[in-house]
Design a protein around this motif. Structure first.
Motif, mmCIF file in Angstrom:
data_model
loop_
_atom_site.group_PDB
_atom_site.id
_atom_site.type_symbol
_atom_site.label_atom_id
_atom_site.label_comp_id
_atom_site.label_asym_id
_atom_site.label_seq_id
_atom_site.Cartn_x
_atom_site.Cartn_y
_atom_site.Cartn_z
ATOM 1 N N ILE A 181 0.830 -1.073 -0.040
ATOM 2 C CA ILE A 181 -0.100 -0.134 0.023
ATOM 3 C C ILE A 181 0.765 1.220 -0.079
ATOM 4 C CG2 ILE A 181 -1.887 1.367 1.314
ATOM 5 C CD1 ILE A 181 -2.615 -1.282 2.282
ATOM 6 N N PRO A 182 0.849 2.087 -0.971
ATOM 7 C CA PRO A 182 1.686 3.242 -0.940
ATOM 8 C C PRO A 182 1.685 4.196 0.133
ATOM 9 C CG PRO A 182 0.635 2.871 -3.242
ATOM 10 C CD PRO A 182 -0.043 2.068 -2.455
ATOM 11 N N ARG A 183 2.816 4.614 0.651
ATOM 12 C CA ARG A 183 2.979 5.347 1.686
ATOM 13 C C ARG A 183 2.083 6.609 1.659
ATOM 14 N NH1 ARG A 183 7.567 9.346 1.776
ATOM 15 N NH2 ARG A 183 7.957 9.845 -0.542
ATOM 16 N N ASP A 184 1.962 7.267 0.546
ATOM 17 C CA ASP A 184 1.207 8.476 0.283
ATOM 18 C C ASP A 184 -0.470 8.181 0.264
ATOM 19 O OD1 ASP A 184 3.582 9.988 0.381
ATOM 20 O OD2 ASP A 184 3.355 10.075 -1.726
ATOM 21 N N THR A 185 -0.768 6.826 0.699
ATOM 22 C CA THR A 185 -2.150 6.481 0.267
ATOM 23 C C THR A 185 -3.259 7.659 1.287
ATOM 24 O OG1 THR A 185 -1.868 4.329 -0.378
ATOM 25 C CG2 THR A 185 -3.909 4.920 0.673
ATOM 26 N N ILE A 186 -4.065 8.348 0.735
ATOM 27 C CA ILE A 186 -5.075 9.061 1.552
ATOM 28 C C ILE A 186 -6.165 8.277 2.554
ATOM 29 C CG2 ILE A 186 -6.751 9.621 -0.202
ATOM 30 C CD1 ILE A 186 -6.683 12.388 0.511
ATOM 31 N N ILE A 187 -6.033 8.798 3.548
ATOM 32 C CA ILE A 187 -7.063 7.981 4.587
ATOM 33 C C ILE A 187 -8.086 9.036 5.054
ATOM 34 C CG2 ILE A 187 -5.320 6.335 5.218
ATOM 35 C CD1 ILE A 187 -4.754 7.794 7.615
ATOM 36 N N ASN A 188 -9.240 8.476 5.389
ATOM 37 C CA ASN A 188 -10.382 9.369 5.760
ATOM 38 C C ASN A 188 -10.332 9.886 7.362
ATOM 39 O OD1 ASN A 188 -12.985 10.619 5.710
ATOM 40 N ND2 ASN A 188 -14.047 9.084 5.996
ATOM 41 N N VAL A 189 -9.476 11.047 7.615
ATOM 42 C CA VAL A 189 -9.151 11.490 8.878
ATOM 43 C C VAL A 189 -9.418 13.102 8.799
ATOM 44 C CG1 VAL A 189 -7.890 9.729 9.717
ATOM 45 C CG2 VAL A 189 -6.790 11.657 8.489
ATOM 46 N N GLU A 190 -9.410 13.647 9.894
ATOM 47 C CA GLU A 190 -9.501 14.906 10.108
ATOM 48 C C GLU A 190 -8.104 15.841 10.090
ATOM 49 O OE1 GLU A 190 -11.991 17.041 9.917
ATOM 50 O OE2 GLU A 190 -13.826 15.987 10.291
ATOM 51 N N TRP A 191 -6.851 15.116 10.095
ATOM 52 C CA TRP A 191 -5.725 15.817 10.188
ATOM 53 C C TRP A 191 -5.147 16.512 8.997
ATOM 54 C CZ3 TRP A 191 -3.500 10.108 10.704
ATOM 55 C CH2 TRP A 191 -4.251 9.443 11.788
ATOM 56 N N ASP A 192 -4.486 17.429 9.218
ATOM 57 C CA ASP A 192 -3.862 18.212 7.850
ATOM 58 C C ASP A 192 -3.246 17.399 6.964
ATOM 59 O OD1 ASP A 192 -5.009 20.519 8.929
ATOM 60 O OD2 ASP A 192 -3.202 21.108 9.994
ATOM 61 N N ASN A 193 -2.103 16.488 7.576
ATOM 62 C CA ASN A 193 -1.619 15.321 6.742
ATOM 63 C C ASN A 193 -2.403 14.201 6.676
ATOM 64 O OD1 ASN A 193 -0.019 13.585 5.837
ATOM 65 N ND2 ASN A 193 1.975 14.947 6.000
ATOM 66 N N ARG A 194 -2.926 13.734 5.489
ATOM 67 C CA ARG A 194 -3.860 12.608 5.631
ATOM 68 C C ARG A 194 -3.395 11.249 4.985
ATOM 69 N NH1 ARG A 194 -9.593 15.501 5.753
ATOM 70 N NH2 ARG A 194 -8.761 17.348 6.571
ATOM 71 N N LYS A 195 -1.892 11.233 5.069
ATOM 72 C CA LYS A 195 -1.128 10.166 4.459
ATOM 73 C C LYS A 195 -0.978 8.908 5.378
ATOM 74 C CE LYS A 195 1.766 12.979 1.454
ATOM 75 N NZ LYS A 195 3.062 13.276 0.994
ATOM 76 N N LEU A 196 -1.163 7.692 5.036
ATOM 77 C CA LEU A 196 -1.134 6.422 5.637
ATOM 78 C C LEU A 196 0.159 6.366 6.570
ATOM 79 C CD1 LEU A 196 -2.555 3.814 6.501
ATOM 80 C CD2 LEU A 196 -1.472 2.692 4.501
ATOM 81 N N ASN A 197 1.435 6.834 6.011
ATOM 82 C CA ASN A 197 2.591 6.517 6.637
ATOM 83 C C ASN A 197 3.145 7.489 7.580
ATOM 84 O OD1 ASN A 197 3.153 9.233 5.239
ATOM 85 N ND2 ASN A 197 5.409 8.669 5.062
ATOM 86 N N SER A 198 1.945 8.400 8.072
ATOM 87 C CA SER A 198 2.143 9.285 9.181
ATOM 88 C C SER A 198 1.413 8.599 10.366
ATOM 89 C CB SER A 198 1.453 10.598 8.936
ATOM 90 O OG SER A 198 0.065 10.625 8.642
#
Length: 412
Positions: free
Chosen positions: A110-127
């Motif tokens: 799963i690519p590290r930059d995959t977008i996830i459904n959250v409220e954070w400013d940075n919505r990348k899976l790797n974070s």
């Protein structure tokens, strides 16, 4: 003649003792190694799924809840994550299925930059992993939860791999022969100097190749493909070189240097299962995706239905297929951002916008958008025969902090 018979008798006794010792060692090893215990999923009644919420204030559905307790025999799933730059971000994220009956192994990146459904400013899976730890969590529980929302079920096992342990394992097997695609040089931080061509890589060289990001036309997605080729080569060479004597050593290295819910005996069990596979039955895939910039950040959107097909054909351990209703996934539809549930902070996802709305104005604008923007509909597909009931949970009230983009991109 008598002396000759005596020598043969002694030799026979010695060989018998060696055979007995070997048999006892193998028997003891087989008694030591152990398959991991799989927690049974909850018994779920066959009822209709809860209706999809239509407003941002509605309760979220708990996606990823097991939808079927009928598992395929001898199948285990595992989440592998690796920190590529020392910051805590899990830039390598893979979900695998190990089939001990059919002797096949499939891993999906799963690519590290995959977008996830959250409220954070940075919505990348790797974070997620880094943000969880900095918010007082343990990292893996939150990463596992978000991966569950993307694949539709919880994994059985997990391992956050320390890079030093990978170096030790590769060196233990005598290195790995690999065709380096192009010259790789990096001096700011870990030194990486690799020439193109087929060569024997040490553990340090192999990790350097995995971490190197510059020079790829398609960025991180192309780097993932090179990582897959290296993993495939390492697996083939580990099997063909007959590393059975090294199983215990490898298991010990990984157990002592990995954040995992597997014991050394569990790891040894999986290694032996890998040795029973043919090389063509060990495969690596990348999640089908579309890159897209949002708020001046580069994201990867999973292609919903191609992704569902890949999950079901490779890593789903259940007899019932995963469907759209089992996921909490952000995707692109007809050029707009859509979601299988309710899109958290819908304003953020308006493509082409450069800045988020001020915090005090956001609720009003979101409400206005919900009345004026047409709801994106997924493409028409055949109706699913089994639907997953959902569990309502309270929405997250305290977002996890995330680093800025510059904090983790060491190899750009």
């Amino acid at each position: 003649m008598r002396d000759k018979k005596k020598v043969l008798k002694i030799a026979g006794i010695s060989l018998g003792a060696l055979a007995l010792t070997a048999a006892l060692a193998v028997g003891g090893y087989l008694l030591w190694e152990r398959a991991p215990e799989i927690e049974p999923g909850p018994i779920v009644a066959e009822t209709e799924a809860s209706p999809r919420p239509t407003s941002l204030g509605a309760a979220q559905e708990d996606k990823g809840t097991p939808f079927d307790t009928q598992r395929k025999d001898g199948v285990y799933t595992i989440l592998l994550a690796g920190n590529d730059d020392g910051t805590g971000n899990t830039d390598t994220i893979m979900v695998g299925k190990i089939d001990t009956v059919r002797h096949t192994i499939d891993f999906v990146s799963i690519p590290r930059d995959t977008i996830i459904n959250v409220e954070w400013d940075n919505r990348k899976l790797n974070s997620v992993y880094w943000g969880s730890i900095n918010n007082g969590g343990n990292g893996i529980d939150d990463l596992r939860s978000h991966v569950k929302k993307l694949i539709g079920f919880d994994v059985d096992c997990y391992a956050v791999v320390d890079l030093e342990s990978v170096i030790e394992v590769v060196d233990l097997m005598g290195g790995v022969y690999f065709d380096v695609p192009f010259e790789m040089n990096y001096d700011d931080g870990p030194v990486i100097h690799l020439q193109p061509g087929y060569q024997l890589l040490s553990g340090y060289d192999a990790i350097g190749l995995c971490r190197y990001r510059a020079g790829y036309v398609n960025g991180d997605l192309e780097r993932i493909e090179v990582q897959h080729q290296l993993l495939k080569a390492a697996a083939e060479q580990f099997i063909s070189l007959g590393n059975i004597p090294n199983i215990g050593k490898v298991a010990k290295i990984l157990a002592e240097n990995t954040d995992t819910n597997l014991s050394a005996a569990n790891i040894a069990y999986f290694i032996r299962q890998a040795l029973m596979c043919n090389t063509e039955d060990i495969n690596f895939y990348t999640a089908p995706n579309t890159p897209q910039d949002v708020q001046q950040l580069s994201y990867t959107f999973l292609d919903l239905y191609n992704w569902i097909d890949l999950v079901n054909s490779t890593i789903n351990p259940y007899t019932t297929p995963v469907s759209e209703g089992n996921l909490d996934l952000v995707y692109l539809h007809n050029g707009a951002v859509s979601c299988t549930t309710v899109l958290n902070g819908a304003y953020y996802y308006q493509l082409g916008q450069q800045e988020s709305a001020p915090a005090q104005e956001q609720p009003a604008e979101l409400a206005a958008q919900s009345e004026t923007l047409p709801e994106a509909q997924p493409e028409v597909r055949e109706p699913e025969t089994v639907q997953m009931p959902t569990v309502t949970t309270a929405p997250v009230t305290k977002p996890l902090p995330s680093p800025s983009d510059e904090d983790w991109l060491t190899f750009e």
